[in-house]
Design a protein around this motif. Structure first.
Motif, PDB file in Angstrom:
ATOM      1  N   ALA A 121       4.973 -40.177  21.239  1.00  0.00           N
ATOM      2  CA  ALA A 121       6.331 -39.699  21.513  1.00  0.00           C
ATOM      3  C   ALA A 121       6.700 -38.548  20.577  1.00  0.00           C
ATOM      4  O   ALA A 121       7.300 -37.548  21.004  1.00  0.00           O
ATOM      5  CB  ALA A 121       7.326 -40.849  21.369  1.00  0.00           C
ATOM      6  N   HIS A 122       6.337 -38.673  19.297  1.00  0.00           N
ATOM      7  CA  HIS A 122       6.581 -37.581  18.346  1.00  0.00           C
ATOM      8  C   HIS A 122       5.854 -36.310  18.789  1.00  0.00           C
ATOM      9  O   HIS A 122       6.428 -35.203  18.748  1.00  0.00           O
ATOM     10  CB  HIS A 122       6.093 -37.970  16.948  1.00  0.00           C
ATOM     11  N   LEU A 123       4.609 -36.464  19.213  1.00  0.00           N
ATOM     12  CA  LEU A 123       3.822 -35.299  19.613  1.00  0.00           C
ATOM     13  C   LEU A 123       4.407 -34.649  20.864  1.00  0.00           C
ATOM     14  O   LEU A 123       4.493 -33.412  20.946  1.00  0.00           O
ATOM     15  CB  LEU A 123       2.369 -35.700  19.862  1.00  0.00           C
ATOM     16  N   MET A 124       4.817 -35.453  21.823  1.00  0.00           N
ATOM     17  CA  MET A 124       5.411 -34.908  23.042  1.00  0.00           C
ATOM     18  C   MET A 124       6.662 -34.103  22.720  1.00  0.00           C
ATOM     19  O   MET A 124       6.907 -33.037  23.299  1.00  0.00           O
ATOM     20  CB  MET A 124       5.720 -36.037  24.018  1.00  0.00           C
ATOM     21  N   GLY A 125       7.436 -34.591  21.760  1.00  0.00           N
ATOM     22  CA  GLY A 125       8.610 -33.837  21.341  1.00  0.00           C
ATOM     23  C   GLY A 125       8.248 -32.556  20.612  1.00  0.00           C
ATOM     24  O   GLY A 125       8.832 -31.495  20.860  1.00  0.00           O
TER      25      GLY A 125
ATOM     26  N   ASN B 195       7.278 -29.897  22.928  1.00  0.00           N
ATOM     27  CA  ASN B 195       8.296 -29.605  23.945  1.00  0.00           C
ATOM     28  C   ASN B 195       7.856 -30.018  25.344  1.00  0.00           C
ATOM     29  O   ASN B 195       8.161 -29.350  26.335  1.00  0.00           O
ATOM     30  CB  ASN B 195       8.653 -28.102  23.936  1.00  0.00           C
ATOM     31  N   LEU B 196       7.146 -31.130  25.413  1.00  0.00           N
ATOM     32  CA  LEU B 196       6.713 -31.651  26.713  1.00  0.00           C
ATOM     33  C   LEU B 196       7.781 -32.528  27.351  1.00  0.00           C
ATOM     34  O   LEU B 196       7.681 -32.878  28.527  1.00  0.00           O
ATOM     35  CB  LEU B 196       5.419 -32.460  26.558  1.00  0.00           C
ATOM     36  N   THR B 197       8.782 -32.915  26.580  1.00  0.00           N
ATOM     37  CA  THR B 197       9.868 -33.739  27.094  1.00  0.00           C
ATOM     38  C   THR B 197      11.162 -33.328  26.414  1.00  0.00           C
ATOM     39  O   THR B 197      11.158 -32.949  25.239  1.00  0.00           O
ATOM     40  CB  THR B 197       9.574 -35.236  26.860  1.00  0.00           C
TER      41      THR B 197
ATOM     42  N   ALA C 243      -1.744 -29.516  28.973  1.00  0.00           N
ATOM     43  CA  ALA C 243      -0.916 -30.618  28.497  1.00  0.00           C
ATOM     44  C   ALA C 243       0.395 -30.692  29.262  1.00  0.00           C
ATOM     45  O   ALA C 243       1.084 -29.678  29.448  1.00  0.00           O
ATOM     46  CB  ALA C 243      -0.645 -30.451  27.006  1.00  0.00           C
ATOM     47  N   THR C 244       0.739 -31.894  29.707  1.00  0.00           N
ATOM     48  CA  THR C 244       1.990 -32.151  30.419  1.00  0.00           C
ATOM     49  C   THR C 244       2.605 -33.430  29.874  1.00  0.00           C
ATOM     50  O   THR C 244       1.974 -34.161  29.102  1.00  0.00           O
ATOM     51  CB  THR C 244       1.747 -32.325  31.930  1.00  0.00           C
ATOM     52  N   ALA C 245       3.811 -33.706  30.311  1.00  0.00           N
ATOM     53  CA  ALA C 245       4.464 -34.940  29.890  1.00  0.00           C
ATOM     54  C   ALA C 245       3.703 -36.165  30.392  1.00  0.00           C
ATOM     55  O   ALA C 245       3.712 -37.218  29.742  1.00  0.00           O
ATOM     56  CB  ALA C 245       5.898 -34.968  30.391  1.00  0.00           C
ATOM     57  N   LYS C 246       3.030 -36.039  31.521  1.00  0.00           N
ATOM     58  CA  LYS C 246       2.263 -37.165  32.057  1.00  0.00           C
ATOM     59  C   LYS C 246       0.895 -37.288  31.396  1.00  0.00           C
ATOM     60  O   LYS C 246       0.377 -38.391  31.250  1.00  0.00           O
ATOM     61  CB  LYS C 246       2.099 -37.011  33.568  1.00  0.00           C
ATOM     62  N   ARG C 247       0.295 -36.147  31.025  1.00  0.00           N
ATOM     63  CA  ARG C 247      -1.024 -36.162  30.366  1.00  0.00           C
ATOM     64  C   ARG C 247      -0.930 -35.297  29.110  1.00  0.00           C
ATOM     65  O   ARG C 247      -1.476 -34.192  29.032  1.00  0.00           O
ATOM     66  CB  ARG C 247      -2.113 -35.632  31.307  1.00  0.00           C
TER      67      ARG C 247
ATOM     68  N   LEU D 234      -1.532 -34.407  14.584  1.00  0.00           N
ATOM     69  CA  LEU D 234      -1.273 -33.358  15.571  1.00  0.00           C
ATOM     70  C   LEU D 234       0.208 -32.992  15.612  1.00  0.00           C
ATOM     71  O   LEU D 234       0.572 -31.813  15.731  1.00  0.00           O
ATOM     72  CB  LEU D 234      -1.738 -33.811  16.956  1.00  0.00           C
ATOM     73  N   SER D 235       1.079 -34.005  15.500  1.00  0.00           N
ATOM     74  CA  SER D 235       2.519 -33.738  15.502  1.00  0.00           C
ATOM     75  C   SER D 235       2.927 -32.897  14.299  1.00  0.00           C
ATOM     76  O   SER D 235       3.706 -31.942  14.419  1.00  0.00           O
ATOM     77  CB  SER D 235       3.297 -35.062  15.491  1.00  0.00           C
TER      78      SER D 235
END
Length: 447
Positions: free
Chosen positions: A43-47, A50-52, A187-191, A361-362
């Motif tokens: 979740a940290h990485l997705m943020g 900017n994937l979510t 990279a996407t929010a789903k993958r 990575l984050s």
């Protein structure tokens, strides 16, 4: 944001499902928390990428997390190979119990050489009965084998290695440096890990669990093994989502090829004992030269300081050494070692390794320095012994058909079904692009 160092707070994720694996320790709680650690860091990485737009919900299925700590694959119409060698197991010495781990030919030969018997279980039983557990343990280790005398929890805490492990952090971060991300337009929010290249130089079981987890969110995992290496009892379970190649790292051509793979990797995960990479010419300086922008995670059995820091070991042996098998014996009212119902130290360490990758990575995505992470089975054992149980009445029980996906997985051994994923992070649902495959069935190249 800071690099992962502890299990996440239960307030940070939602759970479904109930039950517990029967054990003196909180095995199922550890399973759920380790999955949640992966979810938190993803979740940290997705943020950070900017994937979510909003913090994604982290959802862990408590029952499925517990089941993933066992076998995740159910064959249809065939049986997986036996996990254990014919003489592996617990034996009564003249002053206590000892466990012999003989799955690898080298380790089997070492134990038999010390015992001066052939590979017959009755002969091994008789030979062990005449010896001291501690002296036999030392002799087998000195011969290049692996074994562990059963110690109580108190004996382990008083042991020089037990004291050393207690000083280790759960995840040891060291050697800070700045890294530059390679673009991953896939990279996407789903993958969220699509396009991430993970070079996997690990063996049973924790390291492969970590890379299987990363593959579940889209990473490309390339596993490298020596020619003719096999782990028949576990590969159908842990090669899911990976490409597996053989490479002779004792040859100049093999090392040169590995250098090229590492130079293109984003993540390097290995389980070599201290000094082993140096012996291959992959010193810290060489790794920094070849892959300055890599995330690097490693593990060992008995911790990173103390007299046993270079000792070979496996989950079942660490359970014997660290007092877990003895505590289980007392809890069960048994007259022999009673280990955990699953290899929980391996699995927990594997999920924490995956979470550590995501944490690094984050940090890099935010422009902060990252560090290399070191974990150990023995330190995870210490963690397990202090966790509290929250469900002591309902047993998880064996897996049932409803726990598995309906889609048939055509593995390298035959068809079967995989457990449903235990973790989702917003739109990111764990799924694997490749079925489990036999070792050495792919080329040593990035796709």
């Amino acid at each position: 944001m800071t690099l992962l160092s502890v299990l996440p707070s239960p307030e940070g994720y939602r759970t479904t499902g109930t039950g517990a694996r029967p054990s003196v320790y909180a095995v199922s709680e550890l399973a759920t928390a380790s999955f949640a650690a992966v979810g938190q860091e993803l979740a940290h990485l997705m943020g950070a990428l900017n994937l979510t737009q909003n913090p994604p919900e982290i959802l862990v299925d408590h029952r499925l997390a517990s089941l993933w700590y066992g076998y995740s694959f159910k064959p249809d119409g065939w049986e997986m190979p036996n996990l254990w060698d014919s003489i592996a197991g617990d034996y009564l010495a003249n002053d206590g119990w000892i466990r012999l781990h003989t799955n690898l030919p080298l380790h089997r030969a070492a134990a038999l050489k010390v015992l001066k018997v052939k590979g017959d279980r009755d002969a091994v039983t008789k030979a062990v009965a005449t010896l001291s557990a501690a002296s036999l343990e030392n002799a087998i280790v000195a011969e290049g084998g692996v074994a562990a005398a059963m110690r109580s929890r108190g004996e382990w805490q008083d042991h020089p290695q037990g004291r050393a492990v207690s000083r280790d952090p759960l995840i040891g971060w060291h050697k800070p440096r700045q890294i530059k991300f390679r673009d991953r337009p896939q990279a996407t929010a789903k993958r969220p890990l699509a396009g991430l290249r993970v070079l996997d130089l690990t063996r049973v079981l924790a390291g492969p669990v970590s890379t299987r987890t990363l593959a579940g969110f889209g990473a490309e995992v390339l596993r490298i093994d020596p020619p003719d290496w096999d782990e028949p009892g576990v590969i159908p379970d842990i090669s899911l989502g990976k490409r597996c190649a053989y490479l002779d790292l004792k040859s100049p051509a093999g090392i040169e090829l590995l250098h090229g793979l590492l130079a293109q990797a984003d993540v390097f995960i290995h389980g070599y004992r201290p000094g082993a990479l140096d012996a291959l010419g992959l010193t810290q300086a060489k790794r920094d030269e070849l892959a300055p922008n890599r995330v690097e995670i490693t593990l060992n059995a008995y911790g990173w300081q103390g007299p046993w820091s270079s000792r070979r070991g496996f989950d079942s042996l660490v359970q014997m050494s660290s007092g877990i098998a003895d505590a289980g014996r007392v809890w069960a009212g048994a007259d022999k070692p009673t280990p955990l119902p699953v290899q929980a130290l391996d699995h927990a360490t594997g999920y924490l390794m995956a979470a550590a990758v995501l944490s690094a990575l984050s940090e890099a995505a935010m422009g902060a320095p990252i560090m290399q992470a070191r974990l150990s089975l023995a330190r995870t054992a210490d963690l397990l012994t202090i966790l509290g149980k929250f469900d002591t009445k309902t047993e998880i029980g064996a897996s049932v058909p409803a726990d598995f996906t309906t889609k048939t997985e055509t593995s390298g051994w035959g068809p079967g079904h995989r457990l449903k994923p235990a973790l989702s992070v917003g739109p990111a649902q764990m799924s694997w692009d490749l079925p489990a495959s036999k070792l050495g069935t792919s080329s040593a190249t990035w796709s």
